[in-house]
Enzyme design. Structure first.
Site, PDB file in Angstrom:
ATOM      1  N   TYR A  50      13.188 -23.275  10.784  1.00 41.92           N
ATOM      2  CA  TYR A  50      14.536 -23.512  11.320  1.00 41.92           C
ATOM      3  C   TYR A  50      15.227 -22.177  11.541  1.00 41.92           C
ATOM      4  O   TYR A  50      15.218 -21.329  10.659  1.00 41.92           O
ATOM      5  CB  TYR A  50      15.363 -24.370  10.356  1.00 41.92           C
ATOM      6  N   GLU A  52      18.550 -21.674  13.374  1.00 43.86           N
ATOM      7  CA  GLU A  52      19.837 -21.774  14.084  1.00 43.86           C
ATOM      8  C   GLU A  52      20.537 -20.424  14.102  1.00 43.86           C
ATOM      9  O   GLU A  52      20.583 -19.726  13.085  1.00 43.86           O
ATOM     10  CB  GLU A  52      20.727 -22.834  13.432  1.00 43.86           C
ATOM     11  N   ASP A 196      19.560 -22.071  40.050  1.00 49.60           N
ATOM     12  CA  ASP A 196      18.588 -22.820  39.242  1.00 49.60           C
ATOM     13  C   ASP A 196      17.225 -22.601  39.892  1.00 49.60           C
ATOM     14  O   ASP A 196      16.878 -23.258  40.879  1.00 49.60           O
ATOM     15  CB  ASP A 196      18.964 -24.305  39.224  1.00 49.60           C
ATOM     16  N   THR A 222      13.427 -23.452  34.191  1.00 45.77           N
ATOM     17  CA  THR A 222      12.472 -23.984  33.237  1.00 45.77           C
ATOM     18  C   THR A 222      11.327 -22.973  33.171  1.00 45.77           C
ATOM     19  O   THR A 222      11.169 -22.133  34.059  1.00 45.77           O
ATOM     20  CB  THR A 222      11.924 -25.360  33.667  1.00 45.77           C
ATOM     21  N   LYS A 225       7.021 -24.557  35.137  1.00 46.44           N
ATOM     22  CA  LYS A 225       6.578 -24.935  36.484  1.00 46.44           C
ATOM     23  C   LYS A 225       5.746 -23.779  37.042  1.00 46.44           C
ATOM     24  O   LYS A 225       4.692 -23.475  36.485  1.00 46.44           O
ATOM     25  CB  LYS A 225       7.792 -25.301  37.345  1.00 46.44           C
ATOM     26  N   ARG A 231       6.787 -26.078  27.965  1.00 47.16           N
ATOM     27  CA  ARG A 231       7.982 -26.845  28.333  1.00 47.16           C
ATOM     28  C   ARG A 231       9.185 -26.168  27.697  1.00 47.16           C
ATOM     29  O   ARG A 231       9.191 -25.905  26.492  1.00 47.16           O
ATOM     30  CB  ARG A 231       7.894 -28.281  27.791  1.00 47.16           C
TER      31      ARG A 231
HETATM   32  N1  DSN Z   1      11.201 -33.174  36.978  1.00 45.64           N
HETATM   33  C1  DSN Z   1      11.404 -31.932  37.675  1.00 45.64           C
HETATM   34  C2  DSN Z   1      10.850 -31.977  39.050  1.00 45.64           C
HETATM   35  O1  DSN Z   1       9.883 -32.704  39.233  1.00 45.64           O
HETATM   36  O2  DSN Z   1      11.321 -31.297  39.930  1.00 45.64           O
HETATM   37  C3  DSN Z   1      12.811 -31.545  37.694  1.00 45.64           C
HETATM   38  O3  DSN Z   1      13.471 -31.980  36.561  1.00 45.64           O
END
Ligand code: DSN
Length: 420
Positions: A50, A52, A196, A222, A225, A231
């Protein structure tokens, strides 16, 4: 690795899913395959801790090594994106965006963003999302003729509604983004800017697309991707906003960070700093453009006429197939895709008029133009023969042969000793 799991019920599903990921081809634009090192970091005792707070200022003892890991991840992200300040703790993309809103806005403030069915994201103010319930989102659209953003149109709306924040960076938009144009508009109306870059972060990190980080106030992404990490998400911002962003993430929104994920993020960011990642990012775009061209030659309509990044949205109205029908047929043929709205879609998001394809994952497997041509052929055959079970099974067999020849990175070794 997974052989340590003795719970046969769970193990069976993990093994089957791992096998599926080898045998099928992942064309979902938001997915990728992490490296064995990233995968290994996720399954370490760091998961027990943990933490925080932030490095040097935690609310629990025993964090001196976690501090080192978090600082390393932060430094790598700064280097990769030329960021002044990085918060590495967001648990995923939507919470990262919500943290930015909490940091910069008051409930009811006006925000300008792209409509969901034109390529935007749920967390960019859709009414069913908390963002759309707390703030007054106004949406711009892509041009109905070109399928591309029209900066004059966006400027006009911005001047009318005087937003406090303008969001650019999308989930289903295949063209390069005029970040400087957005920043100019924001300066004219006195708005903050949020990029974003969840979808394109890896292509930006690999030097193939323009990096908005030095220009924009805040950037979220994120990590899983095109960036090919675990993740999770990160927020980058100018130093002047650092305190507000950090406080919004913790204690504003989240509790303890997931330290095993932080370590995996640090590894993925290190991998993205390697020269080989530039080649990867380049090939992702070459593959996407080649796939789009081959599909166009077969009569498919690509929204905006092509792609500058890793993804494309296909308008299936001319083929008179819905996105859901196509997704189901392609899955039976071993091609994993996601249905997608097209700009101004008259159909609902659950069964829209299009499909979205991406090449980030298959490029990680080493696919090049030759395999893209093969995918375009299978795609077309599967949609044409969607009512024939044997035809779809035959394609699936061929897909799996290619999948076994070019598996995700080291998955064969990792899972070699499992029952299947
Ligand atoms: N789920 C993602 C996408 O497929 O673009 C975005 O949250």
């Amino acid at each position: 690795m997974i052989n340590i799991i003795k719970d046969q019920e769970v193990l069976r599903f993990i093994a089957e899913e791992s096998k599926r990921q080898i045998d099928e081809l992942e064309l979902i634009a938001s997915e990728n395959y992490v490296s064995p090192a990233v995968l290994a970091a996720l399954a370490t005792p760091l998961v027990n801790k943990y933490s925080e707070g932030y490095p040097g200022h935690r609310y629990y003892g025993g964090n001196h090594l976690i501090d080192e890991i978090e600082n390393l991840a932060i430094e790598r992200a700064k280097q990769l994106f030329q960021a002044e300040h990085v918060n590495i703790q967001p648990l995923s993309g939507s919470p990262a965006n919500l943290a930015v809103y909490l940091a910069l806005l008051q409930p009811g403030d006006t925000v300008l963003s792209l409509r969901l069915d034109h390529g935007g994201h749920l967390s960019h103010g859709h009414p069913v999302n908390i963002s759309g319930r707390l703030f007054n989102f106004v949406h711009y659209e892509v041009d109905p003729q070109t399928g591309c953003l029209n900066m004059d149109q966006i400027r006009k709306i911005a001047k009318e509604v005087r937003p406090k924040l303008i969001i650019a960076g999308f989930s289903a938009y295949s063209r390069e983004i005029d970040w400087a144009g957005f920043q100019d508009i924001a300066s004219e109306v006195g708005a903050f800017t949020l990029a974003d870059i969840s979808h394109t972060a890896g292509l930006i990190a690999g030097g193939q697309l323009i990096n908005p980080t030095p220009l924009f106030d805040v950037v979220t992404t994120t990590t899983h991707k095109t960036l090919r990490g675990p993740r999770g998400a990160i927020i980058m911002c100018q130093e002047k906003l650092a305190k507000k962003i950090d406080q919004a993430v913790f204690p504003g929104l989240q509790g303890g960070p997931h330290d095993n994920v932080t370590a995996a993020k640090a590894i993925a960011l290190g991998e993205a700093l390697e020269p080989s990642f530039k080649k990867y990012a380049h090939q992702v775009i070459v593959n996407a453009q080649f796939l789009a061209k081959k599909l166009q030659e077969k009569g498919y309509t690509i929204v905006s006429g092509g792609t500058d990044n890793h993804l494309m949205v296909i308008d299936l109205r001319p083929q008179q197939i819905t996105g859901r029908e196509a997704e189901i047929a392609l899955e039976k043929a071993g091609l994993s895709v996601s249905r997608s709205t097209i700009p101004g879609d008259s159909r609902p998001p659950f069964n829209p008029s299009g499909l979205r394809l991406g090449t980030a994952a298959v490029t990680t497997r080493g696919f090049k133009e030759q395999e893209m041509e093969q995918i375009a052929n299978w795609f077309d055959q599967a949609l044409n023969k969607r009512d024939s079970k044997p035809a779809l099974a035959e394609i699936k067999q061929q897909v799996s042969t290619l999948g076994r020849r070019l598996p995700p990175p080291q998955y064969n070794q990792i899972y070699a000793t499992t029952a299947y």
